[in-house]
Design a protein around this motif. Structure first.
Motif, PDB file in Angstrom:
ATOM      1  N   ARG A   1      41.797  58.898  51.374  1.00 10.20           N
ATOM      2  CA  ARG A   1      41.255  57.545  51.279  1.00 10.20           C
ATOM      3  C   ARG A   1      39.782  57.507  51.695  1.00 10.20           C
ATOM      4  NH1 ARG A   1      41.499  55.196  56.532  1.00 10.20           N
ATOM      5  NH2 ARG A   1      42.787  56.406  57.955  1.00 10.20           N
ATOM      6  N   ILE A   2      39.113  56.473  51.229  1.00  3.36           N
ATOM      7  CA  ILE A   2      37.717  56.252  51.599  1.00  3.36           C
ATOM      8  C   ILE A   2      37.646  55.851  53.070  1.00  3.36           C
ATOM      9  CG2 ILE A   2      35.717  54.741  51.217  1.00  3.36           C
ATOM     10  CD1 ILE A   2      36.666  54.512  48.276  1.00  3.36           C
ATOM     11  N   LYS A   3      36.683  56.400  53.779  1.00  6.08           N
ATOM     12  CA  LYS A   3      36.495  56.062  55.192  1.00  6.08           C
ATOM     13  C   LYS A   3      36.275  54.556  55.341  1.00  6.08           C
ATOM     14  CE  LYS A   3      33.662  57.177  59.233  1.00  6.08           C
ATOM     15  NZ  LYS A   3      32.477  57.906  59.730  1.00  6.08           N
ATOM     16  N   GLY A   4      37.025  53.957  56.264  1.00  7.64           N
ATOM     17  CA  GLY A   4      36.896  52.520  56.485  1.00  7.64           C
ATOM     18  C   GLY A   4      37.979  51.704  55.825  1.00  7.64           C
ATOM     19  N   ILE A   5      38.697  52.305  54.870  1.00  8.15           N
ATOM     20  CA  ILE A   5      39.804  51.608  54.215  1.00  8.15           C
ATOM     21  C   ILE A   5      41.103  52.081  54.841  1.00  8.15           C
ATOM     22  CG2 ILE A   5      41.056  51.266  52.045  1.00  8.15           C
ATOM     23  CD1 ILE A   5      38.379  51.470  50.605  1.00  8.15           C
ATOM     24  N   GLU A   6      41.783  51.168  55.499  1.00  5.53           N
ATOM     25  CA  GLU A   6      42.986  51.540  56.245  1.00  5.53           C
ATOM     26  C   GLU A   6      44.179  51.772  55.338  1.00  5.53           C
ATOM     27  OE1 GLU A   6      45.704  49.875  59.965  1.00  5.53           O
ATOM     28  OE2 GLU A   6      43.788  48.925  59.478  1.00  5.53           O
ATOM     29  N   ARG A   7      44.388  50.895  54.349  1.00  2.00           N
ATOM     30  CA  ARG A   7      45.540  50.987  53.463  1.00  2.00           C
ATOM     31  C   ARG A   7      45.107  50.756  52.012  1.00  2.00           C
ATOM     32  NH1 ARG A   7      50.627  49.485  55.814  1.00  2.00           N
ATOM     33  NH2 ARG A   7      50.743  50.469  57.871  1.00  2.00           N
ATOM     34  N   PRO A   8      44.890  51.796  51.226  1.00  3.38           N
ATOM     35  CA  PRO A   8      44.610  51.585  49.798  1.00  3.38           C
ATOM     36  C   PRO A   8      45.721  50.753  49.172  1.00  3.38           C
ATOM     37  CG  PRO A   8      44.223  53.867  50.401  1.00  3.38           C
ATOM     38  CD  PRO A   8      44.879  53.220  51.591  1.00  3.38           C
ATOM     39  N   GLY A   9      45.365  49.918  48.215  1.00  4.05           N
ATOM     40  CA  GLY A   9      46.334  49.037  47.572  1.00  4.05           C
ATOM     41  C   GLY A   9      46.541  49.404  46.112  1.00  4.05           C
ATOM     42  N   LEU A  10      47.748  49.151  45.615  1.00  4.54           N
ATOM     43  CA  LEU A  10      48.061  49.374  44.205  1.00  4.54           C
ATOM     44  C   LEU A  10      47.724  48.100  43.446  1.00  4.54           C
ATOM     45  CD1 LEU A  10      49.263  51.618  42.390  1.00  4.54           C
ATOM     46  CD2 LEU A  10      51.485  50.489  42.655  1.00  4.54           C
ATOM     47  N   MET A  11      46.848  48.213  42.466  1.00  2.00           N
ATOM     48  CA  MET A  11      46.317  47.039  41.774  1.00  2.00           C
ATOM     49  C   MET A  11      46.470  47.161  40.263  1.00  2.00           C
ATOM     50  SD  MET A  11      42.371  45.710  41.840  1.00  2.00           S
ATOM     51  CE  MET A  11      41.816  47.233  41.060  1.00  2.00           C
ATOM     52  N   SER A  12      46.916  46.075  39.639  1.00  2.00           N
ATOM     53  CA  SER A  12      46.975  46.007  38.177  1.00  2.00           C
ATOM     54  C   SER A  12      46.235  44.774  37.701  1.00  2.00           C
ATOM     55  CB  SER A  12      48.429  45.929  37.691  1.00  2.00           C
ATOM     56  OG  SER A  12      49.018  47.194  37.598  1.00  2.00           O
ATOM     57  N   THR A  13      45.784  44.831  36.453  1.00  2.00           N
ATOM     58  CA  THR A  13      45.243  43.649  35.792  1.00  2.00           C
ATOM     59  C   THR A  13      46.379  43.040  34.975  1.00  2.00           C
ATOM     60  OG1 THR A  13      43.046  44.660  35.675  1.00  2.00           O
ATOM     61  CG2 THR A  13      43.466  42.757  34.257  1.00  2.00           C
ATOM     62  N   LEU A  14      46.694  41.786  35.251  1.00  2.00           N
ATOM     63  CA  LEU A  14      47.814  41.097  34.628  1.00  2.00           C
ATOM     64  C   LEU A  14      47.303  40.002  33.693  1.00  2.00           C
ATOM     65  CD1 LEU A  14      50.060  40.873  37.812  1.00  2.00           C
ATOM     66  CD2 LEU A  14      50.193  42.535  35.958  1.00  2.00           C
ATOM     67  N   PRO A  15      48.124  39.591  32.723  1.00  2.00           N
ATOM     68  CA  PRO A  15      47.635  38.660  31.688  1.00  2.00           C
ATOM     69  C   PRO A  15      47.484  37.223  32.164  1.00  2.00           C
ATOM     70  CG  PRO A  15      49.959  39.128  31.332  1.00  2.00           C
ATOM     71  CD  PRO A  15      49.512  40.029  32.440  1.00  2.00           C
ATOM     72  N   VAL A  16      46.569  36.516  31.510  1.00  2.00           N
ATOM     73  CA  VAL A  16      46.397  35.080  31.673  1.00  2.00           C
ATOM     74  C   VAL A  16      46.623  34.442  30.319  1.00  2.00           C
ATOM     75  CG1 VAL A  16      44.718  33.242  32.118  1.00  2.00           C
ATOM     76  CG2 VAL A  16      44.822  35.218  33.643  1.00  2.00           C
ATOM     77  N   MET A  17      47.454  33.424  30.271  1.00  2.00           N
ATOM     78  CA  MET A  17      47.793  32.792  29.001  1.00  2.00           C
ATOM     79  C   MET A  17      46.565  32.150  28.342  1.00  2.00           C
ATOM     80  SD  MET A  17      51.002  33.427  28.589  1.00  2.00           S
ATOM     81  CE  MET A  17      50.525  35.009  29.277  1.00  2.00           C
TER      82      MET A  17
END
Length: 336
Positions: A114-130
């Motif tokens: 992980r990058i220094k300073g980031i405690e917990r990397p997060g799982l991220m997705s781009t989701l649709p907008v109607m």
């Protein structure tokens, strides 16, 4: 030349869907060198040529039912592990897999780091907008089952950074997923997170957002804990699949008149299907690591693989990870 390490054996339809997706992508992106890790004979079945492709043979792979951390430590020659090691060694710029999600998260954390300073990397997705061509970024989607308010604070910074630099959204609106829009709503976690987000000058925090408003474009970035995020993601995914199944069944059971009507609505139905398909935006990013680590659905097809490679290309082209490292070195966020 960009170099992407691909776990060719990960996923329900591997290596066929993975390799065919790579073939689609390499026609669009001649500036990518693909490193395919897996069984060479199996991979070659689905290649039309080997231009810009290197195959690194291995018979070992991580299965969907393997315990993630044990698999990463014991299966040293698994396709996913070798691909992650290539990124760590600087032989590749990013890793992509449709395999065991937990194992990929473990490989990202323990091999790439992980990058220094980031405690917990997060799982991220781009989701649709109607009704819109742009979606919204949501994290954490399951990398961490338990989170502290400080983690959600970091997710807001990470998500905003990604939205600005990769998706080119200026001043992205950040919302905190909650069970009401009032500031006083929610659990102790969300109440504390609200205070941290409201005081953060680096983001455009718009307050709480409810789950029912997500697909209406209530925010450009939505942050939540990993348990809730994963449940919401699967609810959206399940609703989309069931909605299309119900429409199909209704058309089938409505007789000739219904089938004729469906012919006239064919284009509209395909538009609806595409609007609900978040795979068109690419895969899920384990954001906060020293290199792009991208996961796509295990049952993914070639088109979704190509979309994910397009996403990785944009990430590498914008150099988002190195820019993120610089940002955190200048002003690292508070750790929990």
């Amino acid at each position: 030349m960009m170099k992407i390490a691909v776990d060719a054996m990960g996923g329900d339809n591997a290596p066929k869907a993975i390799v065919e997706g790579v073939v689609l992508a390499k026609k669009q992106f001649p500036d990518i060198q693909f490193q395919l890790y897996g069984k060479e004979a199996e991979i070659k079945k689905y290649l039309d040529d080997e231009n810009n492709i290197t195959i690194i043979h291995t018979d070992e792979k991580i299965n969907s039912d393997d315990e993630p951390v044990k698999a990463i430590r014991r299966k040293k020659n698994a396709s996913m592990v070798l691909a992650a090691q290539a990124v760590k060694n600087g032989e590749a710029d990013a890793i992509f897999s449709a395999g065991n999600t937990g194992a990929l998260l473990a490989a990202g954390l323990f091999i790439i780091g992980r990058i220094k300073g980031i405690e917990r990397p997060g799982l991220m997705s781009t989701l649709p907008v109607m009704g819109k061509t742009t979606g919204f970024d949501m994290l954490d989607l399951g990398a961490n089952a338990d989170n502290k308010a400080e983690h959600l604070h970091q997710y807001a910074i990470l998500g905003s950074f990604y939205a600005r630099n990769v998706r080119n959204i200026q001043n992205p609106r950040v919302g905190l997923l909650n069970n009401g829009t009032e500031e006083t709503k929610g659990s102790e976690l969300t109440k504390k997170a609200y205070q941290l987000l409201a005081a953060e000058p680096a983001i455009n925090f718009i307050g709480n957002v409810e789950a029912r408003e997500l697909l209406n474009g209530a925010a450009d970035v939505v942050v939540t804990d990993g348990f809730t995020g994963n449940a919401v993601l699967k609810s959206i995914e399940g609703t989309a699949l069931n909605l299309m199944a119900l429409l199909k069944e209704a058309i089938k059971s409505s007789g000739t008149k219904g089938k004729i009507g469906a012919l006239f609505l064919k284009d509209s139905l395909y538009t609806l299907k595409d609007a609900l398909d978040y795979s068109r935006y690419g895969g899920a990013v384990l954001f906060g690591l020293k290199a792009p680590v991208i996961k796509t659905h295990g049952a993914t097809g070639p088109e979704a693989v190509a979309n994910t490679i397009k996403q990785i290309h944009t990430m590498l082209e914008t150099d988002v990870v190195n820019e993120l490292v610089k940002q955190f070195e200048i002003q690292p966020p508070a750790e929990g």
